[in-house]
Write a protein that holds these residues in place. Structure first.
Motif, PDB file in Angstrom:
ATOM      1  N   ASN A  93       0.597  -0.895  -0.249  1.00 19.82           N
ATOM      2  CA  ASN A  93       0.277   0.266   0.100  1.00 19.82           C
ATOM      3  C   ASN A  93       0.969   1.212  -0.118  1.00 19.82           C
ATOM      4  O   ASN A  93       0.247   2.611   0.095  1.00 19.82           O
ATOM      5  N   GLN A  94       2.016   0.983   0.218  1.00 16.31           N
ATOM      6  CA  GLN A  94       3.310   1.960  -0.244  1.00 16.31           C
ATOM      7  C   GLN A  94       3.954   2.561  -0.532  1.00 16.31           C
ATOM      8  O   GLN A  94       4.726   3.530  -0.872  1.00 16.31           O
ATOM      9  N   GLN A 134      12.001 -13.864  -2.803  1.00 25.38           N
ATOM     10  CA  GLN A 134      11.665 -13.592  -4.279  1.00 25.38           C
ATOM     11  C   GLN A 134      11.751 -11.464  -3.573  1.00 25.38           C
ATOM     12  O   GLN A 134      12.247 -11.433  -2.510  1.00 25.38           O
ATOM     13  N   GLY A 135      12.292 -11.262  -4.626  1.00 29.11           N
ATOM     14  CA  GLY A 135      12.859  -9.650  -4.041  1.00 29.11           C
ATOM     15  C   GLY A 135      12.109  -8.554  -5.408  1.00 29.11           C
ATOM     16  O   GLY A 135      11.776  -8.913  -6.398  1.00 29.11           O
ATOM     17  N   CYS A 136      12.084  -7.117  -5.222  1.00 24.62           N
ATOM     18  CA  CYS A 136      12.126  -6.556  -6.861  1.00 24.62           C
ATOM     19  C   CYS A 136      12.653  -4.929  -5.919  1.00 24.62           C
ATOM     20  O   CYS A 136      12.178  -4.940  -4.972  1.00 24.62           O
ATOM     21  N   ASP A 137      12.289  -4.193  -7.176  1.00 23.22           N
ATOM     22  CA  ASP A 137      12.498  -2.809  -6.010  1.00 23.22           C
ATOM     23  C   ASP A 137      11.068  -2.098  -6.405  1.00 23.22           C
ATOM     24  O   ASP A 137      10.267  -2.416  -7.645  1.00 23.22           O
ATOM     25  N   THR A 138      10.613  -0.765  -6.152  1.00 20.37           N
ATOM     26  CA  THR A 138       9.728  -0.278  -6.390  1.00 20.37           C
ATOM     27  C   THR A 138      10.025   1.421  -5.905  1.00 20.37           C
ATOM     28  O   THR A 138      10.868   1.354  -5.129  1.00 20.37           O
ATOM     29  N   VAL A 139       9.216   1.884  -5.891  1.00 20.85           N
ATOM     30  CA  VAL A 139       9.595   3.210  -5.789  1.00 20.85           C
ATOM     31  C   VAL A 139       8.274   3.698  -4.646  1.00 20.85           C
ATOM     32  O   VAL A 139       7.487   3.591  -4.054  1.00 20.85           O
ATOM     33  N   MET A 140       8.898   4.343  -3.015  1.00 15.42           N
ATOM     34  CA  MET A 140       8.118   5.056  -2.569  1.00 15.42           C
ATOM     35  C   MET A 140       7.920   6.848  -2.805  1.00 15.42           C
ATOM     36  O   MET A 140       8.365   7.032  -3.198  1.00 15.42           O
ATOM     37  N   VAL A 141       6.573   7.011  -3.084  1.00 13.69           N
ATOM     38  CA  VAL A 141       5.848   7.896  -3.787  1.00 13.69           C
ATOM     39  C   VAL A 141       5.657   8.676  -2.715  1.00 13.69           C
ATOM     40  O   VAL A 141       4.671   8.226  -1.544  1.00 13.69           O
ATOM     41  N   THR A 142       4.681  10.615  -2.843  1.00 13.57           N
ATOM     42  CA  THR A 142       4.205  10.962  -2.373  1.00 13.57           C
ATOM     43  C   THR A 142       2.667  10.450  -3.056  1.00 13.57           C
ATOM     44  O   THR A 142       2.414   9.649  -3.673  1.00 13.57           O
ATOM     45  N   SER A 143       1.631  11.031  -2.082  1.00 16.86           N
ATOM     46  CA  SER A 143       0.317  11.252  -2.081  1.00 16.86           C
ATOM     47  C   SER A 143       0.118  11.491  -3.710  1.00 16.86           C
ATOM     48  O   SER A 143      -1.001  11.578  -4.912  1.00 16.86           O
ATOM     49  N   THR A 144       0.555  12.568  -4.226  1.00 15.83           N
ATOM     50  CA  THR A 144       0.965  12.846  -5.477  1.00 15.83           C
ATOM     51  C   THR A 144       1.870  12.013  -6.300  1.00 15.83           C
ATOM     52  O   THR A 144       2.059  13.062  -7.898  1.00 15.83           O
ATOM     53  N   ASP A 187      17.504  13.440  -4.449  1.00 17.19           N
ATOM     54  CA  ASP A 187      17.698  14.868  -4.322  1.00 17.19           C
ATOM     55  C   ASP A 187      18.532  15.553  -5.973  1.00 17.19           C
ATOM     56  O   ASP A 187      18.874  16.563  -5.839  1.00 17.19           O
ATOM     57  N   LEU A 188      18.229  14.322  -6.858  1.00 16.29           N
ATOM     58  CA  LEU A 188      18.748  14.347  -8.057  1.00 16.29           C
ATOM     59  C   LEU A 188      17.820  14.536  -8.999  1.00 16.29           C
ATOM     60  O   LEU A 188      17.489  15.501  -9.651  1.00 16.29           O
ATOM     61  N   GLU A 189      17.707  12.933  -9.634  1.00 17.77           N
ATOM     62  CA  GLU A 189      16.676  12.704 -10.400  1.00 17.77           C
ATOM     63  C   GLU A 189      15.449  12.595  -9.452  1.00 17.77           C
ATOM     64  O   GLU A 189      14.551  12.293 -10.161  1.00 17.77           O
ATOM     65  N   LEU A 190      15.865  11.996  -8.243  1.00 13.47           N
ATOM     66  CA  LEU A 190      14.182  11.205  -7.836  1.00 13.47           C
ATOM     67  C   LEU A 190      13.834  12.896  -6.803  1.00 13.47           C
ATOM     68  O   LEU A 190      14.049  12.905  -5.635  1.00 13.47           O
ATOM     69  N   THR A 191      13.104  13.585  -7.046  1.00 15.97           N
ATOM     70  CA  THR A 191      12.660  14.542  -6.412  1.00 15.97           C
ATOM     71  C   THR A 191      11.271  15.270  -6.098  1.00 15.97           C
ATOM     72  O   THR A 191      10.024  14.192  -7.291  1.00 15.97           O
ATOM     73  N   ASP A 192      10.874  15.878  -5.440  1.00 16.41           N
ATOM     74  CA  ASP A 192       9.107  16.543  -6.292  1.00 16.41           C
ATOM     75  C   ASP A 192       9.431  16.742  -7.317  1.00 16.41           C
ATOM     76  O   ASP A 192       7.674  17.256  -7.401  1.00 16.41           O
ATOM     77  N   ASP A 193       9.962  16.796  -7.411  1.00 15.68           N
ATOM     78  CA  ASP A 193       9.687  17.409  -9.568  1.00 15.68           C
ATOM     79  C   ASP A 193       8.613  16.367 -10.547  1.00 15.68           C
ATOM     80  O   ASP A 193       8.598  16.334 -11.440  1.00 15.68           O
ATOM     81  N   TYR A 194       8.985  14.919  -9.990  1.00 16.57           N
ATOM     82  CA  TYR A 194       8.969  14.338 -11.045  1.00 16.57           C
ATOM     83  C   TYR A 194       8.381  12.399  -9.817  1.00 16.57           C
ATOM     84  O   TYR A 194       8.383  12.403  -9.488  1.00 16.57           O
ATOM     85  N   GLY A 240      -0.116   7.329  -4.195  1.00 15.13           N
ATOM     86  CA  GLY A 240       0.052   8.346  -5.225  1.00 15.13           C
ATOM     87  C   GLY A 240      -0.752   7.241  -6.972  1.00 15.13           C
ATOM     88  O   GLY A 240      -0.434   7.787  -8.239  1.00 15.13           O
ATOM     89  N   GLN A 241      -1.236   5.948  -6.274  1.00 16.20           N
ATOM     90  CA  GLN A 241      -1.799   5.547  -7.743  1.00 16.20           C
ATOM     91  C   GLN A 241      -3.108   6.010  -8.795  1.00 16.20           C
ATOM     92  O   GLN A 241      -2.067   5.263  -9.904  1.00 16.20           O
ATOM     93  N   GLU A 242      -3.756   6.735  -8.148  1.00 15.52           N
ATOM     94  CA  GLU A 242      -4.100   7.400  -9.445  1.00 15.52           C
ATOM     95  C   GLU A 242      -3.629   8.470  -9.992  1.00 15.52           C
ATOM     96  O   GLU A 242      -3.471   8.240 -11.011  1.00 15.52           O
ATOM     97  N   THR A 243      -2.964   9.527  -9.226  1.00 17.58           N
ATOM     98  CA  THR A 243      -1.948   9.708 -10.859  1.00 17.58           C
ATOM     99  C   THR A 243      -1.266   9.044 -12.006  1.00 17.58           C
ATOM    100  O   THR A 243      -1.085   8.988 -12.589  1.00 17.58           O
ATOM    101  N   ILE A 244      -0.291   8.051 -11.031  1.00 17.67           N
ATOM    102  CA  ILE A 244       0.546   7.101 -11.865  1.00 17.67           C
ATOM    103  C   ILE A 244      -0.523   6.380 -12.967  1.00 17.67           C
ATOM    104  O   ILE A 244      -0.256   6.508 -14.552  1.00 17.67           O
TER     105      ILE A 244
END
Length: 327
Positions: A45-46, A58-68, A210-217, A237-241
């Motif tokens: 959920n996060q 097993q494992g995976c890569d995942t991105v932690m994202v904001t609500s937007t 702080d470089l490629e992963l920021t509030d801008d992207y 963040g699911q709705e936006t994606i």
């Protein structure tokens, strides 16, 4: 910060990562143990990937994202028998501990533990990593999917180097660090310095906080399709994606840029007089100058000639990210 000219040791380590095997000590990266009964549902959920489909080993890569759906960190999760171990970026552990804790509600059976100080992490990088992993007793991992892992005498051996190069990541008790590090060097791995790792990170396009992963992207602009499940249920963040994917609404993409000189990150990228993006990372490599930057999708992609400040450049693909819509 721009990465300066390389020395012979770094050049040799980068060559080893490309043609043999190199090892990088990632112990300064953060490690968070997520335990108790609701751990998989909670992480599901996060973050952007589908944790509930994963089994122990097993494992995976995942991105932690904001609500937007703005990016916080690119995280690797390893599902153990009784917990999930998260490998997070060096400057993100405390932030993520606090951020995740905010989403644990009264009825949730989830425990977060920062295990960074009591563990160490090494990554083997390069096509000859298999040889070392075999000699360390973890040869059964060879040929297994990304994120697959086994535990031998307290050491977690996992498929994946942390870069686009083939390799393995080891997570171990900090007390075992000196002995295992020496063993890996004895088996022929060349040590990657922090600077050499950063060069490879930029050359291969692994995004950094702080470089490629920021509030801008968001993750789709970054090109982290492999970390996003479009089939699982609701998450932060699911709705936006979902909307971006459904309506093909991605306005900018992360690309590699071959440069003809030194450029500071943050410099504007232009085509003619038109501003089309921003440089986020820069390095000088054995093959010349190279950067990462976001470029407006309407401006073009691979082969586009750009001006980064006063420096000419050309847009190229980088292997860590993809800008293809999943079929």
């Amino acid at each position: 910060m721009a990465t300066s000219a390389i020395d012979n040791q770094d050049a040799a380590a980068i060559q080893a990562a490309r043609e043999g095997v190199a090892v990088y000590n990632r112990s300064h990266w953060g490690r968070i143990r997520v335990s108790d009964a609701d751990r998989l549902r909670f992480l599901h959920n996060q973050s952007t990937n589908d944790f509930q489909r994963l089994q122990p080993g097993q494992g995976c890569d995942t991105v932690m994202v904001t609500s937007t759906a703005r990016t916080i960190d690119l995280v690797t999760g390893y599902v153990l028998d009784d917990a999930v171990l998260l490998l997070v970026s060096p400057n993100r552990c405390q932030f993520l501990m606090e951020w995740l804790d905010r989403y644990i509600f009264f009825a949730d059976q989830v425990v977060l533990t920062d295990v960074t100080a009591e563990t160490a992490t090494f990554s083997l990088v390069g096509i000859d990593s298999d040889v070392i992993i075999e000699k360390l007793g973890a040869g059964s991992l060879i040929g297994q999917p990304y994120g697959s892992h086994i535990t031998i005498e307290g050491v977690i051996f996992a498929v994946g180097s942390g870069l686009a190069s083939p390799g393995y990541t080891l997570i171990l008790p900090v007390t075992e660090q000196p002995k295992l590090w020496e063993r890996i060097l004895e088996l022929g791995a060349i040590e990657l310095s922090d600077r050499a790792w950063e060069m490879l990170r930029i050359l291969q396009g692994r995004p950094a906080p702080d470089l490629e992963l920021t509030d801008d992207y968001n993750p789709l602009e970054v090109g982290l399709w492999q970390t996003v499940s479009f089939n699982k249920g609701c998450y932060i963040g699911q709705e936006t994606i979902a909307r971006l994917n459904t309506y093909k609404g991605i306005k900018q993409y992360l690309w590699g840029i071959k440069l003809s000189g030194n450029v500071e990150p943050g410099t504007t990228i232009q085509v003619g007089e038109e501003k089309v993006g921003k440089l986020t990372s820069y390095t000088q490599t054995p093959d010349g100058h190279f950067g990462l930057g976001y470029i407006r999708s309407k401006a073009g992609g691979v082969g586009l000639k750009v001006q980064v400040g006063e420096i000419p450049g050309e847009v190229v693909a980088v292997p860590f990210v993809s800008h293809e819509y999943p079929s």
